[in-house]
Every structure is written in structure tokens, then in C-alpha cells.
Write a protein that holds these residues in place. Sequence first.
Motif, PDB file in Angstrom:
ATOM      1  N   LYS A 246      -8.440  -1.982  10.184  1.00 15.11           N
ATOM      2  CA  LYS A 246      -7.564  -1.283   9.242  1.00 15.11           C
ATOM      3  C   LYS A 246      -7.313  -2.197   8.054  1.00 15.11           C
ATOM      4  O   LYS A 246      -7.579  -3.396   8.110  1.00 15.11           O
ATOM      5  CB  LYS A 246      -6.244  -0.890   9.908  1.00 15.11           C
ATOM      6  N   PHE A 247      -6.784  -1.628   6.982  1.00 16.50           N
ATOM      7  CA  PHE A 247      -6.478  -2.407   5.788  1.00 16.50           C
ATOM      8  C   PHE A 247      -5.311  -1.763   5.071  1.00 16.50           C
ATOM      9  O   PHE A 247      -5.230  -0.534   4.956  1.00 16.50           O
ATOM     10  CB  PHE A 247      -7.690  -2.462   4.853  1.00 16.50           C
ATOM     11  N   ASN A 248      -4.381  -2.600   4.595  1.00 18.38           N
ATOM     12  CA  ASN A 248      -3.275  -2.130   3.767  1.00 18.38           C
ATOM     13  C   ASN A 248      -2.850  -3.285   2.864  1.00 18.38           C
ATOM     14  O   ASN A 248      -3.426  -4.376   2.921  1.00 18.38           O
ATOM     15  CB  ASN A 248      -2.117  -1.599   4.625  1.00 18.38           C
ATOM     16  N   ASN A 249      -1.863  -3.053   2.032  1.00 19.51           N
ATOM     17  CA  ASN A 249      -1.442  -4.075   1.077  1.00 19.51           C
ATOM     18  C   ASN A 249      -0.884  -5.318   1.765  1.00 19.51           C
ATOM     19  O   ASN A 249      -1.070  -6.431   1.275  1.00 19.51           O
ATOM     20  CB  ASN A 249      -0.412  -3.508   0.101  1.00 19.51           C
ATOM     21  N   ARG A 250      -0.217  -5.165   2.887  1.00 16.50           N
ATOM     22  CA  ARG A 250       0.315  -6.316   3.628  1.00 16.50           C
ATOM     23  C   ARG A 250      -0.834  -7.197   4.130  1.00 16.50           C
ATOM     24  O   ARG A 250      -0.776  -8.418   4.047  1.00 16.50           O
ATOM     25  CB  ARG A 250       1.188  -5.832   4.790  1.00 16.50           C
ATOM     26  N   ILE A 251      -1.893  -6.568   4.640  1.00 14.56           N
ATOM     27  CA  ILE A 251      -3.067  -7.318   5.099  1.00 14.56           C
ATOM     28  C   ILE A 251      -3.709  -8.041   3.916  1.00 14.56           C
ATOM     29  O   ILE A 251      -4.105  -9.207   4.030  1.00 14.56           O
ATOM     30  CB  ILE A 251      -4.061  -6.395   5.825  1.00 14.56           C
ATOM     31  N   ALA A 252      -3.801  -7.391   2.779  1.00 15.10           N
ATOM     32  CA  ALA A 252      -4.357  -8.025   1.573  1.00 15.10           C
ATOM     33  C   ALA A 252      -3.544  -9.261   1.198  1.00 15.10           C
ATOM     34  O   ALA A 252      -4.110 -10.315   0.884  1.00 15.10           O
ATOM     35  CB  ALA A 252      -4.386  -7.033   0.421  1.00 15.10           C
TER      36      ALA A 252
ATOM     37  N   ALA B 172     -11.279 -19.242   6.012  1.00 19.00           N
ATOM     38  CA  ALA B 172      -9.867 -18.877   6.053  1.00 19.00           C
ATOM     39  C   ALA B 172      -9.598 -17.630   6.899  1.00 19.00           C
ATOM     40  O   ALA B 172      -8.553 -17.530   7.536  1.00 19.00           O
ATOM     41  CB  ALA B 172      -9.340 -18.664   4.631  1.00 19.00           C
ATOM     42  N   LEU B 173     -10.537 -16.694   6.904  1.00 20.39           N
ATOM     43  CA  LEU B 173     -10.260 -15.383   7.514  1.00 20.39           C
ATOM     44  C   LEU B 173     -10.903 -15.149   8.878  1.00 20.39           C
ATOM     45  O   LEU B 173     -10.414 -14.334   9.654  1.00 20.39           O
ATOM     46  CB  LEU B 173     -10.687 -14.267   6.561  1.00 20.39           C
ATOM     47  N   GLN B 174     -12.011 -15.846   9.155  1.00 18.64           N
ATOM     48  CA  GLN B 174     -12.725 -15.612  10.407  1.00 18.64           C
ATOM     49  C   GLN B 174     -11.841 -15.997  11.595  1.00 18.64           C
ATOM     50  O   GLN B 174     -11.189 -17.020  11.591  1.00 18.64           O
ATOM     51  CB  GLN B 174     -14.037 -16.403  10.432  1.00 18.64           C
ATOM     52  N   GLY B 175     -11.851 -15.146  12.590  1.00 18.12           N
ATOM     53  CA  GLY B 175     -11.039 -15.381  13.767  1.00 18.12           C
ATOM     54  C   GLY B 175      -9.627 -14.853  13.645  1.00 18.12           C
ATOM     55  O   GLY B 175      -8.922 -14.707  14.638  1.00 18.12           O
ATOM     56  N   VAL B 176      -9.194 -14.543  12.427  1.00 17.64           N
ATOM     57  CA  VAL B 176      -7.857 -13.978  12.201  1.00 17.64           C
ATOM     58  C   VAL B 176      -7.972 -12.501  11.835  1.00 17.64           C
ATOM     59  O   VAL B 176      -7.295 -11.654  12.390  1.00 17.64           O
ATOM     60  CB  VAL B 176      -7.112 -14.739  11.086  1.00 17.64           C
ATOM     61  N   PHE B 177      -8.860 -12.196  10.881  1.00 13.57           N
ATOM     62  CA  PHE B 177      -9.006 -10.830  10.393  1.00 13.57           C
ATOM     63  C   PHE B 177     -10.287 -10.162  10.837  1.00 13.57           C
ATOM     64  O   PHE B 177     -10.399  -8.953  10.853  1.00 13.57           O
ATOM     65  CB  PHE B 177      -8.907 -10.802   8.865  1.00 13.57           C
ATOM     66  N   PHE B 178     -11.307 -10.960  11.151  1.00 14.67           N
ATOM     67  CA  PHE B 178     -12.572 -10.399  11.629  1.00 14.67           C
ATOM     68  C   PHE B 178     -13.232 -11.377  12.572  1.00 14.67           C
ATOM     69  O   PHE B 178     -12.830 -12.520  12.683  1.00 14.67           O
ATOM     70  CB  PHE B 178     -13.499 -10.037  10.447  1.00 14.67           C
TER      71      PHE B 178
ATOM     72  N   VAL C 175     -13.583  -0.828   6.140  1.00 14.46           N
ATOM     73  CA  VAL C 175     -12.834  -0.407   7.317  1.00 14.46           C
ATOM     74  C   VAL C 175     -13.804   0.396   8.174  1.00 14.46           C
ATOM     75  O   VAL C 175     -14.529   1.257   7.662  1.00 14.46           O
ATOM     76  CB  VAL C 175     -11.599   0.437   6.941  1.00 14.46           C
ATOM     77  N   LYS C 176     -13.828   0.070   9.469  1.00 16.84           N
ATOM     78  CA  LYS C 176     -14.736   0.757  10.388  1.00 16.84           C
ATOM     79  C   LYS C 176     -14.568   2.264  10.268  1.00 16.84           C
ATOM     80  O   LYS C 176     -13.455   2.779  10.214  1.00 16.84           O
ATOM     81  CB  LYS C 176     -14.486   0.304  11.827  1.00 16.84           C
ATOM     82  N   ASN C 177     -15.676   2.953  10.193  1.00 20.18           N
ATOM     83  CA  ASN C 177     -15.742   4.413  10.083  1.00 20.18           C
ATOM     84  C   ASN C 177     -15.132   4.981   8.801  1.00 20.18           C
ATOM     85  O   ASN C 177     -14.895   6.171   8.715  1.00 20.18           O
ATOM     86  CB  ASN C 177     -15.089   5.087  11.310  1.00 20.18           C
ATOM     87  N   ALA C 178     -14.881   4.125   7.813  1.00 17.52           N
ATOM     88  CA  ALA C 178     -14.324   4.613   6.554  1.00 17.52           C
ATOM     89  C   ALA C 178     -15.121   4.151   5.343  1.00 17.52           C
ATOM     90  O   ALA C 178     -15.091   4.784   4.310  1.00 17.52           O
ATOM     91  CB  ALA C 178     -12.872   4.172   6.402  1.00 17.52           C
ATOM     92  N   GLY C 179     -15.828   3.024   5.435  1.00 17.91           N
ATOM     93  CA  GLY C 179     -16.606   2.517   4.317  1.00 17.91           C
ATOM     94  C   GLY C 179     -15.883   1.429   3.547  1.00 17.91           C
ATOM     95  O   GLY C 179     -14.857   0.902   3.978  1.00 17.91           O
ATOM     96  N   MET C 180     -16.421   1.111   2.380  1.00 17.04           N
ATOM     97  CA  MET C 180     -15.881   0.027   1.564  1.00 17.04           C
ATOM     98  C   MET C 180     -14.536   0.432   0.975  1.00 17.04           C
ATOM     99  O   MET C 180     -14.416   1.505   0.377  1.00 17.04           O
ATOM    100  CB  MET C 180     -16.844  -0.350   0.442  1.00 17.04           C
TER     101      MET C 180
ATOM    102  N   GLU D   7      -8.536 -13.279  -5.551  1.00 19.92           N
ATOM    103  CA  GLU D   7      -8.080 -11.918  -5.809  1.00 19.92           C
ATOM    104  C   GLU D   7      -8.511 -11.031  -4.649  1.00 19.92           C
ATOM    105  O   GLU D   7      -9.645 -11.104  -4.191  1.00 19.92           O
ATOM    106  CB  GLU D   7      -8.685 -11.395  -7.115  1.00 19.92           C
ATOM    107  N   VAL D   8      -7.575 -10.219  -4.169  1.00 16.40           N
ATOM    108  CA  VAL D   8      -7.876  -9.215  -3.157  1.00 16.40           C
ATOM    109  C   VAL D   8      -7.582  -7.866  -3.800  1.00 16.40           C
ATOM    110  O   VAL D   8      -6.458  -7.614  -4.253  1.00 16.40           O
ATOM    111  CB  VAL D   8      -7.034  -9.395  -1.877  1.00 16.40           C
ATOM    112  N   CYS D   9      -8.620  -7.031  -3.869  1.00 17.26           N
ATOM    113  CA  CYS D   9      -8.499  -5.736  -4.540  1.00 17.26           C
ATOM    114  C   CYS D   9      -8.837  -4.598  -3.593  1.00 17.26           C
ATOM    115  O   CYS D   9      -9.725  -4.724  -2.755  1.00 17.26           O
ATOM    116  CB  CYS D   9      -9.490  -5.642  -5.703  1.00 17.26           C
ATOM    117  N   ARG D  10      -8.131  -3.517  -3.763  1.00 17.30           N
ATOM    118  CA  ARG D  10      -8.623  -2.251  -3.246  1.00 17.30           C
ATOM    119  C   ARG D  10      -9.709  -1.842  -4.249  1.00 17.30           C
ATOM    120  O   ARG D  10      -9.916  -2.526  -5.242  1.00 17.30           O
ATOM    121  CB  ARG D  10      -7.504  -1.227  -3.174  1.00 17.30           C
ATOM    122  N   VAL D  11     -10.368  -0.750  -4.038  1.00 15.49           N
ATOM    123  CA  VAL D  11     -11.477  -0.396  -4.923  1.00 15.49           C
ATOM    124  C   VAL D  11     -11.038  -0.333  -6.386  1.00 15.49           C
ATOM    125  O   VAL D  11     -11.748  -0.790  -7.268  1.00 15.49           O
ATOM    126  CB  VAL D  11     -12.153   0.916  -4.472  1.00 15.49           C
ATOM    127  N   ASN D  12      -9.850   0.189  -6.664  1.00 18.40           N
ATOM    128  CA  ASN D  12      -9.462   0.403  -8.061  1.00 18.40           C
ATOM    129  C   ASN D  12      -8.242  -0.372  -8.540  1.00 18.40           C
ATOM    130  O   ASN D  12      -7.808  -0.168  -9.664  1.00 18.40           O
ATOM    131  CB  ASN D  12      -9.237   1.898  -8.314  1.00 18.40           C
TER     132      ASN D  12
END
Length: 144
Positions: free
Chosen positions: A11-17, A138-144, A112-117, A38-43
Motif C-alpha cells: 500500500k502507499f499513502n502520504n504518511r508512507i511517503a 534506506a528502504l529495503q527490509g522496511v518498506f519492501f 502498489v501490488k495489483n494497482a500499478g505505478m 523527493e517522494v512524489c505521487r504521479v502528479n
Amino acid sequence: MDTLRKIELEKFNNRIALEMGMKIVELASQRNQKIAVEVCRVNHTVFLFVDDTLPADKHNWLRRKANVAKHFEESSLSVKNDLAQGSMTLETTFALDTTHYLAKGGAIPLFVKNAGMIGVITVSGLKDTEDHQLIIDALQGVFF
């Protein structure tokens, strides 16, 4: 060196970003590395940090690397390597303007799994392979 092409999340949301961005800033600080991230959503941008010691044009580097990851839906380092192996360029092969696209390591698309980029995470300020690896470290093992 890990040539990870994308990060896939449950999953992904602004808190995760925010948490992702902070993890990268913290690791860079521990390593005494001066970076922009920088962490961006698509737009839209959710998280942005530029170290005080970096030049003002770092925003441009972040944007151009992220554009490559968005366009090809794979890491900018993978695109850089694919271009070199195929004797291709962004301009001649894909008609992409290099004022808006930069094939250097440091941007990895977020899926996001089953949702795309759904976004892109980008680092600049180090050698491009180090920018890419910092994200993974920084992210491996924590987020993926």
C-alpha cells in the motif's frame, strides 16, 4: 550494486511517503552525505528535502530523473544502463528533450501490488549509482 528496477509495495499513502523520505535523509545524515530527496505521487510532491549545502538546481535534477522513471516505469539507472547497452539516447531514440529528462541513477518508481505505478522516489547529490543505492539501503527490509 543492486540495479533494482522498481519498488513494489502492499500500500502507499502520504504518511508512507513521509516515512520513506525521512529514512533516506536519516541514512544520508549518518553517512555524512549531502543529498536532495523527493517522494512524489504521479502528479504531486509529497516529500521534498534539499540539503543546505546543495545548489539550487537540485530541484531540476530531481524532476528530470523522476521524469525518466515515470516515462519508462523503471529506475533511471536501469534506463541509463539499457541506453548504453543498446547504443541509444533519450533524444534520438525516444525523442525526449534532455531539459526535461535525465537518464542518470537516482529515481525508482513506486508500484502498489495489483494497482500499478503510483509514484517515484528520487535522490540526487551523490554519484548517480550512489543515489540509486541510497534509496535501496534506506528502504529495503522496511518498506519492501
